[in-house]
Design an enzyme around this catalytic site. Structure first.
Site, PDB file in Angstrom:
ATOM      1  N   SER A   1      46.386  50.475  29.349  1.00  0.00           N
ATOM      2  CA  SER A   1      46.706  50.096  30.719  1.00  0.00           C
ATOM      3  C   SER A   1      46.908  48.584  30.705  1.00  0.00           C
ATOM      4  CB  SER A   1      45.595  50.515  31.679  1.00  0.00           C
ATOM      5  OG  SER A   1      44.342  50.067  31.219  1.00  0.00           O
TER       6      SER A   1
ATOM      7  N   GLU B   1      47.240  44.908  33.012  1.00  0.00           N
ATOM      8  CA  GLU B   1      46.951  44.239  34.288  1.00  0.00           C
ATOM      9  C   GLU B   1      47.925  43.085  34.534  1.00  0.00           C
ATOM     10  OE1 GLU B   1      42.782  43.790  35.254  1.00  0.00           O
ATOM     11  OE2 GLU B   1      43.172  41.739  35.902  1.00  0.00           O
TER      12      GLU B   1
ATOM     13  N   THR C   1      46.165  42.552  40.478  1.00  0.00           N
ATOM     14  CA  THR C   1      44.956  41.919  41.013  1.00  0.00           C
ATOM     15  C   THR C   1      45.125  41.527  42.481  1.00  0.00           C
ATOM     16  OG1 THR C   1      45.629  39.741  40.274  1.00  0.00           O
ATOM     17  CG2 THR C   1      44.282  41.031  38.748  1.00  0.00           C
TER      18      THR C   1
ATOM     19  N   GLY D   1      34.433  40.999  44.451  1.00  0.00           N
ATOM     20  CA  GLY D   1      35.203  39.757  44.591  1.00  0.00           C
ATOM     21  C   GLY D   1      34.295  38.551  44.535  1.00  0.00           C
ATOM     22  N   ASP D   2      34.923  37.384  44.463  1.00  0.00           N
ATOM     23  CA  ASP D   2      34.179  36.123  44.423  1.00  0.00           C
ATOM     24  C   ASP D   2      34.166  35.492  45.801  1.00  0.00           C
ATOM     25  OD1 ASP D   2      33.379  35.907  41.687  1.00  0.00           O
ATOM     26  OD2 ASP D   2      35.505  35.713  41.197  1.00  0.00           O
TER      27      ASP D   2
ATOM     28  N   ALA E   1      29.019  45.651  51.978  1.00  0.00           N
ATOM     29  CA  ALA E   1      28.069  44.686  51.432  1.00  0.00           C
ATOM     30  C   ALA E   1      28.153  44.603  49.911  1.00  0.00           C
ATOM     31  CB  ALA E   1      26.655  45.062  51.854  1.00  0.00           C
TER      32      ALA E   1
ATOM     33  N   HIS F   1      27.311  40.039  34.326  1.00  0.00           N
ATOM     34  CA  HIS F   1      27.954  39.191  35.333  1.00  0.00           C
ATOM     35  C   HIS F   1      27.094  37.946  35.517  1.00  0.00           C
ATOM     36  CE1 HIS F   1      29.118  37.831  39.370  1.00  0.00           C
ATOM     37  NE2 HIS F   1      30.283  38.408  39.108  1.00  0.00           N
TER      38      HIS F   1
ATOM     39  N   ASP G   1      22.488  44.545  35.674  1.00  0.00           N
ATOM     40  CA  ASP G   1      23.941  44.718  35.778  1.00  0.00           C
ATOM     41  C   ASP G   1      24.331  46.182  35.532  1.00  0.00           C
ATOM     42  OD1 ASP G   1      26.211  43.361  36.415  1.00  0.00           O
ATOM     43  OD2 ASP G   1      26.691  42.799  34.368  1.00  0.00           O
TER      44      ASP G   1
ATOM     45  N   GLN H   1      35.071  43.186  31.661  1.00  0.00           N
ATOM     46  CA  GLN H   1      35.481  41.794  31.539  1.00  0.00           C
ATOM     47  C   GLN H   1      35.923  41.600  30.090  1.00  0.00           C
ATOM     48  OE1 GLN H   1      36.832  39.227  32.540  1.00  0.00           O
ATOM     49  NE2 GLN H   1      35.286  38.697  34.070  1.00  0.00           N
TER      50      GLN H   1
ATOM     51  N   GLN I   1      43.020  27.437  27.783  1.00  0.00           N
ATOM     52  CA  GLN I   1      42.987  28.151  29.064  1.00  0.00           C
ATOM     53  C   GLN I   1      42.024  29.356  28.987  1.00  0.00           C
ATOM     54  OE1 GLN I   1      46.440  30.520  30.118  1.00  0.00           O
ATOM     55  NE2 GLN I   1      46.785  29.160  31.869  1.00  0.00           N
TER      56      GLN I   1
ATOM     57  N   PHE J   1      38.612  30.018  31.180  1.00  0.00           N
ATOM     58  CA  PHE J   1      38.500  31.301  31.856  1.00  0.00           C
ATOM     59  C   PHE J   1      37.161  31.953  31.492  1.00  0.00           C
ATOM     60  CE2 PHE J   1      41.893  34.773  32.652  1.00  0.00           C
ATOM     61  CZ  PHE J   1      41.904  34.444  33.995  1.00  0.00           C
TER      62      PHE J   1
ATOM     63  N   HIS K   1      42.572  48.181  27.924  1.00  0.00           N
ATOM     64  CA  HIS K   1      43.136  47.573  29.134  1.00  0.00           C
ATOM     65  C   HIS K   1      43.507  46.137  28.767  1.00  0.00           C
ATOM     66  CE1 HIS K   1      43.663  47.053  33.492  1.00  0.00           C
ATOM     67  NE2 HIS K   1      43.118  45.852  33.344  1.00  0.00           N
TER      68      HIS K   1
HETATM   69  P1  FAD Z   1      29.780  43.951  40.927  1.00  0.00           P
HETATM   70  O1  FAD Z   1      29.997  44.739  39.710  1.00  0.00           O
HETATM   71  O2  FAD Z   1      29.619  44.661  42.191  1.00  0.00           O
HETATM   72  O3  FAD Z   1      28.557  43.002  40.712  1.00  0.00           O
HETATM   73  C1  FAD Z   1      28.448  42.260  39.506  1.00  0.00           C
HETATM   74  C2  FAD Z   1      27.016  41.921  39.226  1.00  0.00           C
HETATM   75  O4  FAD Z   1      26.581  40.921  40.116  1.00  0.00           O
HETATM   76  C3  FAD Z   1      26.071  43.088  39.378  1.00  0.00           C
HETATM   77  O5  FAD Z   1      25.101  43.026  38.414  1.00  0.00           O
HETATM   78  C4  FAD Z   1      25.473  42.859  40.731  1.00  0.00           C
HETATM   79  O6  FAD Z   1      24.196  43.415  40.834  1.00  0.00           O
HETATM   80  C5  FAD Z   1      25.402  41.365  40.749  1.00  0.00           C
HETATM   81  N1  FAD Z   1      25.455  40.862  42.105  1.00  0.00           N
HETATM   82  C6  FAD Z   1      26.415  41.118  43.006  1.00  0.00           C
HETATM   83  N2  FAD Z   1      26.137  40.452  44.157  1.00  0.00           N
HETATM   84  C7  FAD Z   1      24.988  39.781  43.924  1.00  0.00           C
HETATM   85  C8  FAD Z   1      24.213  38.907  44.688  1.00  0.00           C
HETATM   86  N3  FAD Z   1      24.554  38.599  45.952  1.00  0.00           N
HETATM   87  N4  FAD Z   1      23.104  38.376  44.116  1.00  0.00           N
HETATM   88  C9  FAD Z   1      22.751  38.691  42.855  1.00  0.00           C
HETATM   89  N5  FAD Z   1      23.461  39.518  42.075  1.00  0.00           N
HETATM   90  C10 FAD Z   1      24.563  40.041  42.597  1.00  0.00           C
HETATM   91  N6  FAD Z   1      38.336  39.345  41.362  1.00  0.00           N
HETATM   92  C11 FAD Z   1      39.237  39.252  42.372  1.00  0.00           C
HETATM   93  O7  FAD Z   1      39.061  38.451  43.294  1.00  0.00           O
HETATM   94  N7  FAD Z   1      40.382  40.016  42.373  1.00  0.00           N
HETATM   95  C12 FAD Z   1      40.643  40.913  41.414  1.00  0.00           C
HETATM   96  O8  FAD Z   1      41.677  41.586  41.456  1.00  0.00           O
HETATM   97  C13 FAD Z   1      39.692  41.067  40.348  1.00  0.00           C
HETATM   98  N8  FAD Z   1      39.888  41.975  39.366  1.00  0.00           N
HETATM   99  C14 FAD Z   1      38.928  42.149  38.396  1.00  0.00           C
HETATM  100  C15 FAD Z   1      39.108  43.136  37.436  1.00  0.00           C
HETATM  101  C16 FAD Z   1      38.161  43.345  36.432  1.00  0.00           C
HETATM  102  C17 FAD Z   1      38.379  44.437  35.430  1.00  0.00           C
HETATM  103  C18 FAD Z   1      37.000  42.512  36.382  1.00  0.00           C
HETATM  104  C19 FAD Z   1      35.999  42.694  35.278  1.00  0.00           C
HETATM  105  C20 FAD Z   1      36.812  41.522  37.341  1.00  0.00           C
HETATM  106  C21 FAD Z   1      37.751  41.331  38.364  1.00  0.00           C
HETATM  107  N9  FAD Z   1      37.585  40.366  39.364  1.00  0.00           N
HETATM  108  C22 FAD Z   1      38.525  40.255  40.358  1.00  0.00           C
HETATM  109  C23 FAD Z   1      36.418  39.475  39.342  1.00  0.00           C
HETATM  110  C24 FAD Z   1      35.276  39.982  40.229  1.00  0.00           C
HETATM  111  O9  FAD Z   1      35.686  40.080  41.565  1.00  0.00           O
HETATM  112  C25 FAD Z   1      34.129  38.994  40.126  1.00  0.00           C
HETATM  113  O10 FAD Z   1      33.571  39.006  38.851  1.00  0.00           O
HETATM  114  C26 FAD Z   1      33.039  39.109  41.187  1.00  0.00           C
HETATM  115  O11 FAD Z   1      32.159  38.004  41.081  1.00  0.00           O
HETATM  116  C27 FAD Z   1      32.188  40.345  41.089  1.00  0.00           C
HETATM  117  O12 FAD Z   1      32.828  41.463  41.548  1.00  0.00           O
HETATM  118  P2  FAD Z   1      32.478  42.892  40.871  1.00  0.00           P
HETATM  119  O13 FAD Z   1      33.053  43.970  41.660  1.00  0.00           O
HETATM  120  O14 FAD Z   1      32.800  42.813  39.458  1.00  0.00           O
HETATM  121  O15 FAD Z   1      30.895  42.848  41.113  1.00  0.00           O
END
Ligand code: FAD
Length: 310
Positions: free
Chosen positions: A20, A22, A53, A113-114, A131, A157, A166, A184, A220, A224, A274
């Site tokens: 796949s 991206e 993305t 998301g971030d 949430a 993460h 995690d 990741q 880069q 990253f 991927h």
């Molecule tokens: P989750 O998997 O839900 O959480 C990650 C970890 O952080 C978990 O362990 C969770 O328990 C912990 N956590 C979450 N919130 C908290 C908190 N408040 N306090 C303490 N621990 C916490 N970003 C984008 O903006 N757009 C994209 O299109 C995008 N695509 C991605 C695709 C892939 C395959 C990956 C790996 C990442 C991508 N990201 C993207 C980045 C991602 O949004 C960030 O890494 C973000 O910080 C976490 O989102 P997640 O869904 O991965 O988090």
């Protein structure tokens, strides 16, 4: 590493490798051209799906939607739209999900998301929003029979208290209905293999697709990696050392490094990959070729002829 007398799966021509790819939504007309020429080159390899993305801010989000909708309309690719919980109410997110369903999209990559202020700031969920990612996954599944992919972090993460915490978060996403996870990127295959073992030991049995970042530009990629918590092994830095101003050799080294990583994973039994393409096709195309993928007859895939003529 296997020694010379051991069987190497990567040398079997008949392994069922699936890939796949991206992409990110283009910001300018020039980037748009690069993206679509990459898609045209990679589509005949028939990736299992391609994903687009999702960023912060309305215009970026619209670009994701437009790119995905165009893929559905004009190609025979199966696109997956990334979607985050950032800065949106549940109703807003649900309407995005519904519009994907209406556009014929059947696969979403669900993410938290971030923070809108950027990586490193603490994340605060929108008061009326989803949430956590597991809530988003459940919300998507309520709206339609989507395939849902989620993220996974072999090196944890950066915000997670520990790798176990995690993996618990991944388990919550699976319990909410996630069908597969994409990791990741990582450069040391041992990290992925150890993580996969831990995930399986935790009772998670969905596919965990290794996310591969072909290194087009070492500096880069290292930046990253720093932001995402991925480690950069010393030997990777050494492979690119001194090539800052030598684009041609860098490209050859990049292809060799990526080939080494994926073929080693095939030897370990990995059959799904991927690729983080950065919207460029050449390295990904070459790696797919090494993995045994070949262009299929144009009638079956690629950009539909009527779309090309338009
Ligand atoms: P989750 O998997 O839900 O959480 C990650 C970890 O952080 C978990 O362990 C969770 O328990 C912990 N956590 C979450 N919130 C908290 C908190 N408040 N306090 C303490 N621990 C916490 N970003 C984008 O903006 N757009 C994209 O299109 C995008 N695509 C991605 C695709 C892939 C395959 C990956 C790996 C990442 C991508 N990201 C993207 C980045 C991602 O949004 C960030 O890494 C973000 O910080 C976490 O989102 P997640 O869904 O991965 O988090």
């Amino acid at each position: 590493m296997p020694n010379a007398s051991q069987h190497r799966a990567s040398r079997d021509g008949f392994r069922p490798i699936r890939v796949s790819i991206e992409f990110f939504p283009p910001k300018t007309e020039e980037m748009e051209k690069i993206l679509w020429s990459s898609i045209e080159r990679l589509a005949p390899l028939q990736p299992k799906f391609v994903s687009v993305t999702y960023g912060a801010g309305g215009s970026t989000r619209e670009r994701t939607h437009n790119t995905v909708a165009r893929m559905v309309r004009e190609t025979s690719l199966k696109p997956a739209a990334h979607l985050t919980c950032v800065d949106a109410t549940k109703e807003e997110i649900d309407s995005v999900v519904q519009s994907y369903w209406d556009a014929g999209v059947r696969h979403i990559v669900a993410l938290r998301g971030d923070p809108a202020e950027g990586v490193g700031h603490s994340y605060r969920p929108h008061p009326g929003g989803y949430a956590q990612t597991c809530d988003l996954v459940a919300g998507i599944k309520r709206i339609g029979d989507f395939k849902v992919s989620v993220s996974a972090y072999p090196e944890k993460h950066p915000e997670a208290a520990s790798l176990d915490a995690d993996i618990d978060a991944l388990k919550a996403k699976v319990d909410a209905g996630a069908d597969q996870a994409i990791t990741q990127f990582f450069f040391d295959n041992e990290i992925y293999l150890r993580y996969r073992d831990k995930v399986r030991a935790a009772g998670i049995d969905i596919p965990i697709l290794p996310g591969i970042l072909p290194v087009q530009n070492f500096k880069q990629a290292a930046n990253f990696a720093r932001r995402t918590g991925a480690s950069v092994p010393y030997w990777l830095a050494a492979r690119f050392e001194g090539l800052e101003n030598d684009v041609e050799t860098r490209r050859l080294v990049a292809a060799a490094v990526a080939a080494e990583q994926v073929l080693d994973l095939v030897d370990e039994g990995v059959e799904d990959f991927h690729f983080y393409s950065m919207n460029r096709s050449d390295l990904v195309y070459a790696i797919c070729h090494l993995l045994g993928l070949r262009s299929q007859a144009p009638a079956k895939v690629a950009v539909k002829p009527e779309a090309k003529a338009a």
